[in-house]
Scaffold this motif. Sequence first.
Motif, PDB file in Angstrom:
ATOM      1  N   ASN A   1       0.823  -1.212   0.000  1.00  0.00           N
ATOM      2  CA  ASN A   1       0.000   0.000   0.000  1.00  0.00           C
ATOM      3  C   ASN A   1       0.855   1.259   0.000  1.00  0.00           C
ATOM      4  N   SER A   2       1.731   1.348   1.004  1.00  0.00           N
ATOM      5  CA  SER A   2       2.619   2.515   1.075  1.00  0.00           C
ATOM      6  C   SER A   2       4.082   2.100   0.979  1.00  0.00           C
TER       7      SER A   2
ATOM      8  N   THR B   1      -0.307   6.227   0.056  1.00  0.00           N
ATOM      9  CA  THR B   1      -0.484   5.138  -0.906  1.00  0.00           C
ATOM     10  C   THR B   1       0.405   5.367  -2.120  1.00  0.00           C
TER      11      THR B   1
END
Length: 182
Positions: free
Chosen positions: A87-88, A127
Amino acid sequence: MRHHTHRKVSASKVTISELMLPSHANFSGKIHGGYILMLMDQIAFASASKYSGSYCVTASVDRVDFLNPIEVGELMTMKASVNYVGNSSMVVGIRVTSENIQTGKVKHCNSSYFTMVAKDNEGKNVTVPPLLLCSLEDVRRFFNTVKRISLKKERDLHEETFDHTTPEALAALKDYRVKYEL
């Protein structure tokens, strides 16, 4: 800033080459491992930041095995690219080679994987764009990272569940070059 469009691995590619100077050498005359790690951290940052468009920090470094020493006077080259995204987080693969500029002989010095996390101005995770794999080489690197992540989860679970205080664990110490006085 939300990203939904996939980005190609090529958007993350960074290469640096640097001539290895005597000032980079350790006491045995080889290039200092710590200096190489610092450059690897810089290229991981550059690759992840370029890919994500965000400020990135190093979350973890997967093992770095120094396969061949780098000599003073050699041209060291690092190539980095994002191999995997969460995600990140992004896993940046780095390959380090060195070339003897007189003979042209190139050696593979090490490969490593840096997990980088994208941050906003307040230091919160952001993100990152999903990854677009454009070659079978991209796919191979992606799956290798997936495999490494699952092996790391298994290893961490084993470390949490392993009880080093049992008589069996203490008895197993005899198999190593160690003794204990508790």
